[in-house]
Each structure stands twice: as structure tokens, then as C-alpha cells.
Design a protein around this motif. Structure first.
Motif, mmCIF file in Angstrom:
data_model
loop_
_atom_site.group_PDB
_atom_site.id
_atom_site.type_symbol
_atom_site.label_atom_id
_atom_site.label_comp_id
_atom_site.label_asym_id
_atom_site.label_seq_id
_atom_site.Cartn_x
_atom_site.Cartn_y
_atom_site.Cartn_z
ATOM 1 N N PHE A 155 52.418 -33.844 -57.878
ATOM 2 C CA PHE A 155 51.743 -32.913 -58.889
ATOM 3 C C PHE A 155 52.787 -32.998 -60.069
ATOM 4 C CE2 PHE A 155 52.446 -28.554 -61.349
ATOM 5 C CZ PHE A 155 51.299 -28.308 -61.600
ATOM 6 N N PHE A 156 54.114 -32.593 -60.251
ATOM 7 C CA PHE A 156 54.508 -33.316 -61.477
ATOM 8 C C PHE A 156 54.756 -34.848 -61.462
ATOM 9 C CE2 PHE A 156 57.722 -30.349 -59.424
ATOM 10 C CZ PHE A 156 57.804 -29.076 -60.105
ATOM 11 N N LEU A 157 54.290 -35.607 -60.834
ATOM 12 C CA LEU A 157 54.516 -37.504 -61.316
ATOM 13 C C LEU A 157 52.845 -36.561 -61.986
ATOM 14 C CD1 LEU A 157 55.964 -39.782 -57.720
ATOM 15 C CD2 LEU A 157 56.530 -39.322 -60.727
ATOM 16 N N MET A 158 52.177 -36.486 -61.694
ATOM 17 C CA MET A 158 50.593 -36.476 -62.208
ATOM 18 C C MET A 158 50.690 -35.230 -64.019
ATOM 19 S SD MET A 158 48.396 -37.319 -60.256
ATOM 20 C CE MET A 158 46.674 -36.682 -60.684
ATOM 21 N N VAL A 159 51.890 -34.562 -63.665
ATOM 22 C CA VAL A 159 52.366 -33.802 -65.248
ATOM 23 C C VAL A 159 52.329 -34.803 -66.296
ATOM 24 C CG1 VAL A 159 53.353 -32.409 -66.286
ATOM 25 C CG2 VAL A 159 52.159 -31.312 -63.897
#
Lengths: 101, 341, 139
Positions: B101-105
Motif C-alpha cells: 500500500f505504501f509503495l502504491m502511494v
């Protein structure tokens, strides 16, 4: 003419998806291997088609030669594996079936 | 970049990833991973990264699937679940999902694909693209960046291949395997009743010479076309692997013995680091090839950089070839060096 | 293998000695026909891989159709590449490289098919018979 080759590439990709259904579902491992073999050969063709679209066939044809030379090694390796083990299903699952019956 | 291709290919790649996680049979997952590498190569090609695509093609089709198969061959083919495993898997999956999720952000902060104003395209890359042809006379900028401007990185990458194959060789080496290697005498033990196919042998006999010839072409022609030391070395290693699968390891060891393999593994790194050291002795920086022109005055500094790159590529190819073959023989024979897959 | 190279040399000679636009259109048409024929065979392959009842029949579809369609499409592309722009050594070289790919596929793909089929026979994949489930379901 570029549009024609884009069309050819899209059709090859869609048919690759159809073959990929067999990889995805494949009742046995051998069916998966078969599907991957087809996908590998078609990847070679698709590389050359992409080369024609980008108008740099001389660049892309080298990668395609590499694929044409190499993509049957994986099939032979997997085939060797199955010839040694002679078990289609993984061992534990097979033993479970034996105990159930 | 053709958007129709990209949509179809990326869909296939994502489906491939999910399927290989979903299959419980590890052999099936390995085979689906083969398809994944084919598709990734097409994605790189669509983006115009020809050298990356070539690496993916050589490694994915030639050796990585074989390594996986050889590993599964001597270990278990299923995943065993315990209750402890399930609880740890639950926590690790939560961590993975959060991380994803953080990487997608973080994707939102990247510059757009092919953005001319992005910092990558403005500082060093611009210099390489503009000056590579004048300074090194190498048309393929990727080769000149990898083997000249960023040679330090490439040297340690070669070192990684060297260390990896040496570690796998020493970890798996068994006592009877060591005896066989020391005596260099092999007895064929036909403990498995495998049908030896004439068709496969003949086909391999036809293909292997072309493979090795093409690999040499890739190594030498890396200045002008995609490819270079790593790709050529992998194809050379793959040809030896194919030969040892079609016949057995003994047949290949008759020509390239394991001692020779380990030696050439070291010699490849030595060529690379040695050229750098010679540059240092001649008064330049480490791996600054233009200092070599003092040793060969007939070549200018440009020509010496051009030629030194070729030698560096040869060194990389030597290391990668013997490294791949050493990893394969150790994995597939489980350190006994009798028969392969 | 030799037939391929002779045929491409033949087309090169035609292009070299004649400069009329008719030859250009004929060769382009031929290459498009070959590519479409290859796509047709690949359609057959994929339908066969999906629809056939057991492993051996699927292997039959995949082995034959795949090799033939790849060869046809690549030969069509080789003719198309030979036909673009002015004839030069570089174009002929690219053409010969594509022909080499054809030869490698022609040797490699049937070998892989043979190996997979042999392994399937060795691991005793069940083959389709008259009284197996596929027929029963249809009735």
C-alpha cells in the motif's frame, strides 16, 4: 502497414490469453507446461512483430534469436524432472489419496 | 510504447503472479513463473529497454527455470502447513499488504514515463547520451555506461555472481562428490531407469554449436547491438546446461572439468579487476581506461577505452558462464556430481 | 533449412533485378497472406489447446499448430522486411537472421513437444477413452 502489425500483435496476444487459460486451469502439471511452451514460442514471434512496429528490426531480432535458441531448455528440464520422479501429483497429496481409499 | 500491447501484457503478468502464488504444487508454480518471465521480457521490449529485455530473455528462458526445477528436484514439491506457520503467515501477509500500500502511494511522486524534465534525464544520463559517442566511440550507450562510466558497479555485480556460485558450490559439496572431483574419475551410476532419448540428443547436438556461436557474437558485438558480457555468458552457460541435460554431467566434465570451471570463475573477475589495477598503476583512476594508452601508444585514449571495454566484457562472460554452470551442477546433482537432472 | 535460404535468395534476386511497383505490391500481398495464414493456424492451436479432451490430443494441437504458425508469421515478416525501402546488405542480413529463428524454432519446438509428451507418458497421464467422463457428460 504499421496498423496491420499492431493488429497482428493484438491478435497474437489475445490468443496467448486463450492459451493462458490452459496454464491457469490445467488439470495436470503437464498441461501447464504445454501452455507455457506455446507462450514461449509466440513470445519470439511477438518480439519480431514489435521490432517491425518500432522500425528497428535489426535491434530486436537478436533478442528473438536468443529466445528461439533458449526456450526449449525449460521444457526439456521439466520433462527430465518428470521422467526421474514419475509422479504427476506431489507426493504428500498422492499419499493422502492412498490412505483415503 | 503501444498502449494496446501494454494493457494486455500487464493483465497477463498480474494474472501470472497470482496464479503462481495460488498453485500449491511447487512444480506448477515454477512453470507458471517461466511464462511470467516471457511476458516480462515483452513488457521491457515494449518500453524500449532492449538490453534489459535481452537479459530477461537469456536468464528467464535459459537458466532461472532450470535452477528452480533443479532445486525442487532435490527438495520437497509441496508446501507443508503447520499451525505455527499459519499464524506467522497471517502477520507476514499483513506486513506485505501494508508495504504494498505504501509503495502504491509512493508511485504518485514519480515523474511520468519518459518525462524530459525528470531529474534522471537531466544530470548524469544527459552527459552519457551526449558524450558517449565522442569519448568512447561506442554507439550502444548502455554498454559504454555499464562497462566504462559505471564499471565499478559492474565489477561488483560480477563479484556477486562469483561469490554466489562459489557459496552454492561449497555449501552443497558432499564428501563423495569431493573425492570424485579430486580424482576426476567418474563412474556412471545408472540408479534411475530413465529412457535416454535419441531425439533430444540429436536436437541438442544441432543446437548447441549455434548457441555458443551466437553467445560469442553477443559478447563481441555488444558495442553495436543489445547484449554484452552478461547475456553472452548466460547463453554460453545455458548451452553447457543443455548439453549436460541431454547427456549427463560426466560428458560435459570431460571437456570442462569443475576445477577448470572454478578457475575460470576466478579468472573472469581477475581480468576485470586487473584491468582496473593496471589503470591505477599507469597513473589514472581505478578503471579509468584512458590511462591504458600509455601502455599502447598506438591506440589513442578513445581507442583504448573501446578495446578495454571488450576485454572487460570477455571477463564478465567467463565468470557468468562458469558461474551458471557451477550453480547448475551443484544444484542438480545435490553436490554429488554424478548425474544431472 | 537450405530451402528457406534458397527461397529468400530467390526473392532478393527478384527485388534486385526488377524495379516495377507490381513486384512490390505482389510481395507485400504475399507476406500479408502468409501472416494471416499463420494467425489462422494459431487460432486453431488455441482452440485445440482449450477444447480437446485430454493431454495427448492437446499436445498434438499445440505441437503442430504452434510450430507451423510461428514459421508462417516469421516468414511473412521476413518478406515484408526485405520489401521495405531500398534493398541493402543490412536488410538481407536481418532477413537471414529471421530465417535462422525459423530454423531454431523448427528444430527446438518439436523437440520440446517430444520431451513433454515422453514425460507425460512416463508419468502415466490418463488418456481419453470412450467411456470416460467427457462422453458421459454429453449424454
Amino acid at each position: 502497414m504499421v496498423n496491420f502489425f499492431i493488429f497482428v500483435g493484438i491478435i497474437i496476444l489475445i490468443l496467448m490469453m486463450v492459451v493462458f487459460y490452459r496454464v491457469l486451469k490445467g488439470p495436470t502439471v503437464m498441461d501447464r507446461l504445454l501452455g507455457v511452451n506455446v507462450i514461449g514460442t509466440k513470445a519470439t514471434v511477438l518480439l519480431v512483430v514489435m521490432g517491425v512496429i518500432f522500425e528497428r528490426v535489426d535491434m530486436f531480432v537478436d533478442i528473438a534469436i536468443g529466445y528461439g535458441l533458449l526456450n526449449f531448455i525449460a521444457s526439456i528440464g521439466a520433462a527430465k524432472y518428470f521422467q526421474h520422479h514419475k509422479v504427476l501429483q506431489p507426493r504428500s497429496q498422492w499419499e493422502e489419496d492412498l490412505t483415503k481409499s | 510504447m503501444i498502449w494496446q500491447f501494454d494493457i494486455l501484457l500487464l493483465t497477463l503478468v498480474v494474472v501470472c503472479g497470482f496464479v503462481s502464488l495460488w498453485i500449491k504444487d511447487l512444480m506448477g508454480a515454477v512453470i507458471v513463473f517461466g511464462a511470467y518471465s516471457f511476458l516480462m521480457c515483452l513488457v521491457w521490449t515494449g518500453m524500449g529497454a532492449v538490453d534489459v529485455a535481452f537479459t530477461e530473455a537469456a536468464v528467464g528462458a535459459g537458466v532461472s527455470t532450470i535452477f528452480f526445477i533443479a532445486t525442487v528436484f532435490h527438495t520437497s514439491r509441496t508446501i507443508r502447513y503447520n499451525k505455527w506457520d499459519l499464524s506467522t503467515k497471517f502477520f507476514s501477509s499483513i506486513i506485505c499488504i501494508l508495504m504494498g500500500f505504501f509503495l502504491m502511494v509512493a508511485i504518485g511522486d514519480f515523474p511520468a514515463w519518459g518525462d524530459a524534465l525528470s531529474p534522471v534525464n537531466n544530470n548524469v544520463a544527459k552527459y552519457y547520451l551526449e558524450n558517449s559517442m565522442e569519448e568512447t566511440k561506442v554507439p550502444n550507450v548502455v554498454t559504454s555506461v555499464l562497462a566504462d562510466y559505471r564499471a565499478f558497479d559492474t565489477m561488483f555485480e560480477t563479484g556477486v555472481v562469483f561469490v554466489a556460485s562459489l557459496v552454492i558450490f561449497t555449501l552443497l559439496l558432499q564428501s563423495d562428490g569431493r573425492k570424485k572431483l579430486m580424482k576426476s574419475a567418474f563412474q556412471k551410476v545408472s540408479f534411475l531407469n530413465v529412457s535416454e532419448s535419441l531425439i533430444i540428443r540429436k536436437a541438442c547436438g544441432l543446437m548447441v554449436p549455434f548457441m555458443q556461436l551466437f553467445a560469442l557474437y553477443v559478447v563481441v558485438h555488444g558495442h553495436y547491438s543489445p547484449g554484452g558480457g552478461f547475456q553472452g555468458g548466460v547463453i554460453l552457460g545455458a548451452s553447457l546446461i543443455l548439453l549436460s541435460m541431454a547427456y549427463d554431467i560426466k560428458k560435459v566434465f570431460a571437456r570442462f572439468h569443475m576445477k577448470f570451471m572454478i578457475k575460470s570463475l576466478a579468472v573472469g573477475v581477475l581480468i576485470f579487476a586487473g584491468i582496473g589495477l593496471i589503470c591505477l598503476i599507469l597513473g589514472g583512476n581505478f578503471l579509468d581506461y584512458s590511462a591504458l594508452s600509455k601502455l599502447f601508444p598506438s591506440m589513442g585514449s578513445i581507442k583504448s577505452r573501446y578495446n578495454a571495454m571488450l576485454w572487460v566484457e570477455v571477463g564478465v562472460a567467463l565468470t557468468v558462464m562458469s558461474g551458471m554452470f557451477a550453480i547448475y551442477t551443484s544444484l542438480s546433482s545435490n553436490g554429488k556430481f554424478e548425474e544431472g537432472l | 533449412m537450405i530451402l528457406n535460404i534458397i527461397s529468400i535468395l530467390f526473392f532478393t534476386a527478384i527485388l534486385y533485378f526488377s524495379s516495377s511497383p507490381l513486384v512490390f505490391y505482389l510481395l507485400n500481398g504475399l507476406s500479408i497472406c502468409l501472416i494471416l495464414l499463420g494467425l489462422f493456424f494459431f487460432l486453431g492451436t488455441s482452440i485445440g489447446v482449450i477444447r480437446f479432451p485430454d493431454f495427448y490430443t492437446r499436445m498434438h494441437a499445440a505441437g503442430k499448430g504452434d510450430t507451423l504458425s510461428s514459421i508462417l508469421i516469421l516468414f511473412g515478416i521476413a518478406l515484408f522486411v526485405l520489401n521495405t525501402g531500398t534493398l541493402s546488405i543490412g536488410l538481407v542480413l536481418v532477413c537471414i537472421k529471421i530465417l535462422l529463428i525459423i530454423n531454431f524454432i523448427f528444430i527446438g519446438s518439436p523437440t520440446a513437444t517430444h520431451a513433454i509428451m515422453d514425460a507425460g507418458y512416463g508419468t502415466e497421464v490418463k488418456h481419453w477413452t470412450n467411456d470416460s467422463e467427457g462422453i458421459k457428460k454429453k449424454k
